[in-house]
Design a protein around this motif. Structure first.
Motif, PDB file in Angstrom:
ATOM      1  N   LEU A 398      39.469  53.380  23.889  1.00  0.00           N
ATOM      2  CA  LEU A 398      38.255  53.811  23.884  1.00  0.00           C
ATOM      3  C   LEU A 398      37.746  54.538  22.510  1.00  0.00           C
ATOM      4  CD1 LEU A 398      37.881  55.195  27.636  1.00  0.00           C
ATOM      5  CD2 LEU A 398      37.776  52.877  26.691  1.00  0.00           C
ATOM      6  N   TYR A 399      38.344  54.659  21.422  1.00  0.00           N
ATOM      7  CA  TYR A 399      37.971  55.112  20.414  1.00  0.00           C
ATOM      8  C   TYR A 399      38.570  54.431  19.326  1.00  0.00           C
ATOM      9  CZ  TYR A 399      37.525  60.123  22.758  1.00  0.00           C
ATOM     10  OH  TYR A 399      37.128  61.056  23.365  1.00  0.00           O
ATOM     11  N   ASN A 400      37.687  54.291  18.076  1.00  0.00           N
ATOM     12  CA  ASN A 400      37.923  53.434  16.993  1.00  0.00           C
ATOM     13  C   ASN A 400      36.916  54.023  15.745  1.00  0.00           C
ATOM     14  OD1 ASN A 400      35.529  51.594  16.569  1.00  0.00           O
ATOM     15  ND2 ASN A 400      36.420  50.888  18.703  1.00  0.00           N
ATOM     16  N   SER A 401      37.330  53.403  14.624  1.00  0.00           N
ATOM     17  CA  SER A 401      36.471  53.801  13.484  1.00  0.00           C
ATOM     18  C   SER A 401      35.366  53.031  13.104  1.00  0.00           C
ATOM     19  CB  SER A 401      37.297  54.167  12.249  1.00  0.00           C
ATOM     20  OG  SER A 401      37.969  52.607  12.078  1.00  0.00           O
ATOM     21  N   THR A 402      34.899  52.353  14.051  1.00  0.00           N
ATOM     22  CA  THR A 402      33.617  51.558  13.752  1.00  0.00           C
ATOM     23  C   THR A 402      32.415  52.177  14.225  1.00  0.00           C
ATOM     24  OG1 THR A 402      33.633  50.191  15.785  1.00  0.00           O
ATOM     25  CG2 THR A 402      35.111  49.487  14.134  1.00  0.00           C
ATOM     26  N   GLU A 403      31.280  51.376  14.175  1.00  0.00           N
ATOM     27  CA  GLU A 403      30.172  52.030  14.644  1.00  0.00           C
ATOM     28  C   GLU A 403      30.053  52.085  16.091  1.00  0.00           C
ATOM     29  OE1 GLU A 403      29.472  47.602  13.992  1.00  0.00           O
ATOM     30  OE2 GLU A 403      30.431  49.323  12.950  1.00  0.00           O
ATOM     31  N   ARG A 404      31.071  51.328  16.809  1.00  0.00           N
ATOM     32  CA  ARG A 404      31.290  51.335  18.253  1.00  0.00           C
ATOM     33  C   ARG A 404      32.469  52.304  18.676  1.00  0.00           C
ATOM     34  NH1 ARG A 404      28.739  47.074  21.025  1.00  0.00           N
ATOM     35  NH2 ARG A 404      27.627  45.758  19.566  1.00  0.00           N
ATOM     36  N   GLY A 405      32.575  53.322  17.923  1.00  0.00           N
ATOM     37  CA  GLY A 405      33.828  54.117  17.944  1.00  0.00           C
ATOM     38  C   GLY A 405      33.967  55.113  19.189  1.00  0.00           C
ATOM     39  N   TYR A 406      32.802  55.357  19.864  1.00  0.00           N
ATOM     40  CA  TYR A 406      32.869  56.416  20.864  1.00  0.00           C
ATOM     41  C   TYR A 406      32.566  55.469  22.203  1.00  0.00           C
ATOM     42  CZ  TYR A 406      32.939  59.671  17.416  1.00  0.00           C
ATOM     43  OH  TYR A 406      33.305  60.680  16.442  1.00  0.00           O
ATOM     44  N   PRO A 407      33.235  55.974  23.231  1.00  0.00           N
ATOM     45  CA  PRO A 407      32.840  55.065  24.482  1.00  0.00           C
ATOM     46  C   PRO A 407      31.640  55.850  25.300  1.00  0.00           C
ATOM     47  CG  PRO A 407      34.642  56.544  25.182  1.00  0.00           C
ATOM     48  CD  PRO A 407      34.100  56.639  23.595  1.00  0.00           C
ATOM     49  N   GLY A 408      30.550  56.000  24.724  1.00  0.00           N
ATOM     50  CA  GLY A 408      29.447  56.621  25.169  1.00  0.00           C
ATOM     51  C   GLY A 408      28.769  57.835  24.148  1.00  0.00           C
ATOM     52  N   ASP A 409      27.938  58.576  24.870  1.00  0.00           N
ATOM     53  CA  ASP A 409      27.183  59.801  24.159  1.00  0.00           C
ATOM     54  C   ASP A 409      28.178  60.539  23.529  1.00  0.00           C
ATOM     55  OD1 ASP A 409      25.803  61.565  23.152  1.00  0.00           O
ATOM     56  OD2 ASP A 409      24.433  61.656  24.611  1.00  0.00           O
TER      57      ASP A 409
END
Length: 503
Positions: A398-409
């Protein structure tokens, strides 16, 4: 507002120095002096150096480049909130414009954070890494209460009263439990008692909605109050924090006041179905009931999320289920159920619902706060390997270093701080106590450089995808068999070594 233009020739560079103030034009000029006479390039380098110093408080080794990027992105985000809302006068002393009463006053002030999001992980992480700032924040909480008559719950920059609960007391009790002595506990308890027995003019978390019913019935009734069961559980936890602060400071009066209320969460648990649910003022359970439906007696979640939202009495929650096995079996179901969304009283899909679906971990909704601590509850019920398994799954999936790095707010550093603490192998399930429950370390070695000059070293040399379970550990060279560490053990400087295994 202002628009300023410069007439320039091709290639000409304009250097502008800008400062602002919430207090006065004269204070803005004083603030401008902070830049000194340095060039733009020098100031850029000073900014980089300042961030490197702060981020360097935690060193990690034994991971991939992407893992490092994810870790330090989270550490960076954990430091952005709350925002400083004070300035330094000509004598270098803190002074602030009060967003609560409009006056200019001495002392520290902070803003732009909602405690419903941040009491769970962001403030506990700050207690470890930045206790001086945390001490200032506690005084700022009580200063805000003096200025407007209420403890903050969600400031932006003044009080909005957003979300649920009275979690200022969680911050104050947690700070005291962890050695911060910058504030008057009697003053804090009196302020919290006022919060717990009155309703303020701003938002649902400014004072307490249905506080009389909560005291008389032992719960907030539904459907009289939307979010009623969530309110009941969060009020009970906050009352525990009030009790804790009173107990730690020898205040018997407030111990008695809050001791009666801190187990009220039990009044909204239906043992016949094993869920928290809504209960009417007449004592009857809500009908119809579907644990997948969002809203109703819950806030931004459903019964699968909130049934675990008991931080201060996990053993009591286990007893409601009847056994450790029933408790853990029910938690297993959270992850094995389909990611079905039923909007319930929301009437449509909100972003927290979609984020749960995209996460693909059943009914586990990491993008929202009430269930984020749940994987750690396996350790209370004798199955720490499941804590270790699911924490690693969440960290990696659910975490990574891209712009989609968080699973929500990202929630003002709350979600980032969960990642940092979980990567260290610890988590504060119950802020207001001095215990950190063990999870599983994510890197082969981590070092925390504390304000007091001590160092926490966490080593797990065999750590890896194929070895994510703890088979044994030592603390300062001695075998450690407890499933938690205390704040004192960490802050005294600690050498922690985990022996990792494949199962």
């Amino acid at each position: 507002g202002a628009v300023i233009g410069f007439k320039t020739k091709k290639g000409e560079v304009v250097h502008a120095r800008v400062a602002s103030s919430f207090i006065s034009p004269e204070q803005a000029i004083q603030n401008l002096k902070e830049l000194g006479g340095d060039s733009f390039e020098v100031l850029v380098q000073k900014g980089k150096d300042a961030w490197n110093e702060v981020l360097g408080k935690v060193e990690v080794e034994g991971g991939t480049l992407d893992q490092y990027r994810t870790f330090y992105s989270c550490l960076y985000r954990s430091l952005l909130f709350p925002r400083k809302f004070y300035e330094l006068d000509a004598n270098g002393q803190p002074v602030h414009y009060s967003p609560y009463n409009g006056e200019t006053l001495p002392g520290y002030m902070y803003t732009d954070t909602g405690f419903w999001d941040t009491f769970r992980s962001q403030f506990p992480l700050t207690n470890i890494l930045h206790p001086t700032m945390q001490g200032r924040y506690m005084n700022a909480l009580l200063a805000a209460q003096e200025q407007c008559g209420w403890l903050p719950s969600w400031s932006a920059p003044g009080e909005t009263g957003g979300m649920l609960g009275n979690h200022s007391i969680s911050l104050l009790a947690d700070a005291w439990a962890k050695g911060i002595r910058t504030f008057d506990p009697e003053k804090a308890l009196k302020a919290y008692a006022h919060e717990a027995m009155n309703k303020g003019p701003w938002g649902g978390a400014n004072g307490r909605g249905f506080w009389k019913e909560y005291f008389e019935l032992g719960y907030v009734p539904y459907p009289e109050s939307m979010g009623s069961s969530a309110q009941t559980m969060e009020y009970a936890y906050d009352d525990f924090c009030g009790y804790q602060l009173a107990k730690m400071t020898g205040n018997k009066h407030y111990q008695e006041v809050f001791a009666r209320q801190m187990y009220n969460y039990k009044n909204v648990f239906d043992p016949s179905i094993g869920f928290m649910r809504g209960k009417g003022a007449d004592g009857k359970w809500q009908e119809p009931f579907d644990p997948l439906e969002w809203g109703g007696p819950f806030c931004e979640g459903n019964a699968w999320h909130y049934t675990w939202s008991v931080f201060h009495d996990v053993e009591g929650l286990i007893d409601l289920f009847g056994s450790d096995q029933r408790f853990t079996t029910k938690m297993d179901s959270v992850f094995t159920l389909p990611c079905t969304i039923k909007p319930g009283t929301y009437g449509g899909v909100i972003h927290e619902m979609k984020e749960m679906e995209l996460a693909g971990m059943g009914q586990y909704a990491h993008g929202n706060q009430p269930i984020q601590h749940m994987p750690y509850l396996y350790s209370y019920a004798g199955q720490p390997w499941k804590t270790q398994y699911w924490v690693r799954q969440i960290v990696e999936r659910l975490y990574n270093s891209t712009e989609r790095g968080y699973p929500g707010d990202e929630d003002q550093g709350g979600m980032s701080s969960w990642y940092i603490l979980s990567s260290l192998g610890i988590y504060a399930v119950c802020p207001g106590t001095d215990e950190y429950i063990l999870g599983t370390p994510y890197f082969k070695q981590m070092k925390l450089h504390l304000e007091n000059g001590k160092t926490i070293t966490i080593s797990a040399p065999e750590n890896g995808d194929d070895k994510r379970y703890i088979s044994s550990m030592t603390l300062n060279g001695k075998e450690h068999t407890k499933n938690y560490l205390t704040h004192e053990e960490l802050m005294n400087g600690a050498s922690i070594t985990f022996k990792m295994a494949a199962q």
